[in-house]
Design a protein around this motif. Structure first.
Motif, short mmCIF file in Angstrom:
data_model
loop_
_atom_site.label_atom_id
_atom_site.label_comp_id
_atom_site.label_asym_id
_atom_site.label_seq_id
_atom_site.Cartn_x
_atom_site.Cartn_y
_atom_site.Cartn_z
N PRO A 1 0.79 -1.26 0.00
CA PRO A 1 0.00 0.00 0.00
C PRO A 1 0.81 1.29 0.00
O PRO A 1 0.23 2.37 0.02
N THR A 2 2.14 1.20 0.00
CA THR A 2 2.98 2.41 0.17
C THR A 2 3.95 2.55 -1.01
O THR A 2 4.08 1.64 -1.83
N PRO A 3 4.68 3.66 -1.08
CA PRO A 3 5.53 3.90 -2.27
C PRO A 3 6.77 3.02 -2.38
O PRO A 3 7.33 2.90 -3.46
N TRP A 4 7.26 2.45 -1.27
CA TRP A 4 8.45 1.60 -1.34
C TRP A 4 8.10 0.18 -0.91
O TRP A 4 7.29 -0.01 0.00
N ASP A 5 8.74 -0.81 -1.52
CA ASP A 5 8.46 -2.19 -1.13
C ASP A 5 9.28 -2.58 0.11
O ASP A 5 10.00 -1.74 0.68
N ALA A 6 9.19 -3.83 0.48
CA ALA A 6 9.82 -4.27 1.72
C ALA A 6 11.34 -4.31 1.60
O ALA A 6 12.04 -4.45 2.61
N ALA A 7 11.86 -4.17 0.38
CA ALA A 7 13.32 -4.06 0.20
C ALA A 7 13.72 -2.59 0.00
O ALA A 7 14.84 -2.29 -0.42
N PHE A 8 12.80 -1.67 0.30
CA PHE A 8 13.01 -0.23 0.13
C PHE A 8 13.30 0.15 -1.32
O PHE A 8 14.04 1.09 -1.59
N LYS A 9 12.70 -0.60 -2.23
CA LYS A 9 12.79 -0.24 -3.64
C LYS A 9 11.56 0.59 -3.99
O LYS A 9 10.44 0.21 -3.63
N PRO A 10 11.75 1.72 -4.69
CA PRO A 10 10.57 2.53 -5.03
C PRO A 10 9.67 1.80 -6.02
O PRO A 10 10.15 1.09 -6.90
N LYS A 11 8.37 1.98 -5.88
CA LYS A 11 7.37 1.34 -6.75
C LYS A 11 6.68 2.42 -7.59
O LYS A 11 6.88 3.61 -7.37
N PRO A 12 5.83 2.00 -8.51
CA PRO A 12 5.14 3.00 -9.33
C PRO A 12 4.37 4.04 -8.52
O PRO A 12 4.18 5.16 -8.98
N LEU A 13 3.98 3.70 -7.30
CA LEU A 13 3.27 4.68 -6.46
C LEU A 13 4.13 5.91 -6.18
O LEU A 13 3.63 7.02 -6.13
N ARG A 14 5.44 5.69 -6.00
CA ARG A 14 6.26 6.87 -5.75
C ARG A 14 6.28 7.80 -6.97
O ARG A 14 6.15 9.02 -6.84
N ALA A 15 6.39 7.20 -8.13
CA ALA A 15 6.40 8.00 -9.36
C ALA A 15 5.07 8.72 -9.54
O ALA A 15 5.01 9.87 -9.99
N ALA A 16 3.98 8.04 -9.16
CA ALA A 16 2.65 8.66 -9.29
C ALA A 16 2.53 9.87 -8.38
O ALA A 16 2.02 10.93 -8.77
N ILE A 17 3.02 9.73 -7.16
CA ILE A 17 2.98 10.86 -6.22
C ILE A 17 3.83 12.00 -6.76
O ILE A 17 3.43 13.17 -6.73
N GLU A 18 4.99 11.65 -7.29
CA GLU A 18 5.88 12.67 -7.84
C GLU A 18 5.19 13.44 -8.98
O GLU A 18 5.24 14.67 -9.03
N ARG A 19 4.52 12.68 -9.87
CA ARG A 19 3.84 13.37 -10.99
C ARG A 19 2.74 14.29 -10.48
O ARG A 19 2.57 15.41 -10.95
N SER A 20 1.98 13.79 -9.51
CA SER A 20 0.86 14.58 -9.02
C SER A 20 1.35 15.85 -8.31
O SER A 20 0.79 16.93 -8.51
N LEU A 21 2.39 15.71 -7.50
CA LEU A 21 2.95 16.90 -6.84
C LEU A 21 3.49 17.88 -7.87
O LEU A 21 3.36 19.10 -7.73
N THR A 22 4.12 17.34 -8.92
CA THR A 22 4.68 18.19 -9.95
C THR A 22 3.60 18.99 -10.66
O THR A 22 3.78 20.16 -11.00
N ARG A 23 2.45 18.35 -10.90
CA ARG A 23 1.34 19.02 -11.59
C ARG A 23 0.62 20.05 -10.72
O ARG A 23 -0.08 20.91 -11.24
N ALA A 24 0.74 19.91 -9.39
CA ALA A 24 -0.03 20.79 -8.50
C ALA A 24 0.32 22.25 -8.72
O ALA A 24 1.50 22.59 -8.86
N LYS A 25 -0.71 23.08 -8.74
CA LYS A 25 -0.45 24.52 -8.90
C LYS A 25 0.10 25.07 -7.60
O LYS A 25 -0.29 24.63 -6.51
N PRO A 26 0.99 26.06 -7.71
CA PRO A 26 1.52 26.67 -6.47
C PRO A 26 0.39 27.26 -5.61
O PRO A 26 -0.59 27.77 -6.17
N ARG A 27 0.52 27.19 -4.34
CA ARG A 27 -0.50 27.77 -3.46
C ARG A 27 0.16 28.60 -2.38
O ARG A 27 1.35 28.66 -2.29
#
Ligand code: XIL
Length: 385
Positions: A359-385
């Motif tokens: 359920p989280t961005p890194w697996d049990a070997a602390f390897k990043p999963k697609p969820l981390r990339a998804a969060i990165e994309r979404s944060l990148t798209r967010a408008k400044p506030r």
């Protein structure tokens, strides 16, 4: 020289400075970050957002003990600008009895945040849910003047915690007081003693004792079928707070998304998404801000196959975060866990195949999963506030 924290980890500044010096660059990622991705912390901060995660001081290797693990600490230092304690600020952890406070483990979490320049969230001053009251509080004898004694106990608790952690930027003052099934307010020994005024007293006391902090009502209502009563109950509660002039700044949307709790398929269709926007519009329309306080994606009902599962988790997360960040009132994104093996969901609602959850961005070997990339994309798209 690398400055070492009380946890034995190099501080964030030291790590970044060391990496920068060896690469001859002004700002580079820490050595253990994968690829050339920017930190989520910095991406978020550049848009006026706080990004962070939960961590806990349970014994090493156990669920709830993520902060004892140097590899988990490294992720926090690399990617997180905010920290929240998984259990250590709750009554059950802080209060052995009605007389004493035990701040030891929470102090260690707060120290880690300070050492690594992370903003501390406070969770929670009152988890107003009978299941999560310590036994002594459920059985407490409020005496001949129960309302006065309840108020004394509650205000003393809130003043004690807020005074100990004046650096907290945002408190979940009240957590989960709306019954998810009926939308009614939950009852506890405190509300039996004081009436539902217990909630107002909690917020007024927190405002007075921690005027610097943003005050949230935090809950897990979602767009899913079956959550209608929960959403309606939360709206009624927030409306009441406004009418009575109770100092509440934001709704904490826990954001345990996915559908492991309800057994239907993961996702939101257009109709559900519309329902969710109607709810959020009402909340911001009353003048409340929003915080994402406990984000994770439950994969209970997704196929076993890692590729399929991780993709579905990432897709849902990205759509959800895009929607939430579309509201300029959302300025906080906190995850309820960075690495799968520390997720609280491993201990609850098992998958039919008995497999571990992801359920989280890194697996049990602390390897990043697609969820981390998804969060990165979404944060990148967010408008400044
Ligand atoms: C959970 C912790 O993650 C567990 O370790 C603990 O056993 C129970 O509480 N909503 C909340 C959080 O507000 O405090 C909960 O945390 C998860 C759901």
């Amino acid at each position: 020289m690398t400055r070492t924290s009380a946890f034995g980890t190099p501080s964030r500044r030291a790590v970044l400075a060391g990496a920068a010096a060896s690469a001859g660059l002004a700002s580079v990622k820490p050595a253990w970050a994968q690829g050339d991705q920017p930190s989520l912390r910095d991406l978020a901060a550049a848009r006026g957002l706080l990004f962070g995660s939960v961590a806990g001081m349970a014994p090493p290797g156990r669920l709830g003990g993520s902060l004892q693990d140097p590899a988990y600490q490294a992720l926090l230092i690399a990617d997180c600008g905010g920290l929240v304690a998984e259990n250590e600020m709750k009554w059950a952890a802080l209060r052995p009895d009605a007389e004493r406070f035990d701040f030891d483990r929470m102090d260690q979490i707060a120290a880690f945040a300070t050492e690594h320049d992370m903003a501390l969230r406070g969770h929670t001053l009152l988890w107003h849910h009978p299941q999560w009251f310590p036994r002594w509080l459920t059985d407490y004898d409020y005496g001949a003047r129960p309302a006065a004694e309840g108020e004394r106990l509650l205000t003393e608790h809130i003043r004690g915690v807020t005074a100990r952690y004046p650096q907290v930027v945002s408190f979940d003052v009240v957590n989960e007081t709306v019954d998810a099934g009926t939308g009614a307010l939950r009852e506890t020994s405190l509300s039996r003693a004081m009436g539902q005024e217990v909630l107002d007293v909690a917020f007024h006391t927190a405002r007075e004792a921690a005027p610097q902090a943003r005050l949230c009502y935090n809950d897990y209502m979602s767009w899913e079928a079956g959550h209608e009563a929960h959403r309606a109950g939360v709206l009624r509660l927030l409306e009441g707070f406004r009418k009575r002039g109770v100092p509440v700044d934001a709704l904490g949307v826990q954001s345990h998304i996915g559908s492991g709790n309800t057994d239907d398929s993961v996702g939101f269709d257009t109709a559900q998404e519309r329902e969710w926007r109607v709810f959020l519009d009402e909340v911001v329309g009353m003048g409340f801000d929003l915080e994402i306080t406990e984000f994770d994606v439950h994969d209970k009902n997704l196929p076993l196959d890692f590729e399929v599962r991780d993709r579905a988790v990432a897709d849902l997360a990205e759509r959800y975060l895009d929607l939430m960040l579309d509201y300029p009132q959302t300025r906080t994104v906190m995850l309820w866990g960075l690495a799968d093996h520390y997720s609280w969901l491993q201990g609850l609602w098992p998958r039919a195949d008995g497999a571990a959850k992801r359920p989280t961005p890194w697996d049990a070997a602390f390897k990043p999963k697609p969820l981390r990339a998804a969060i990165e994309r979404s944060l990148t798209r967010a408008k400044p506030r």
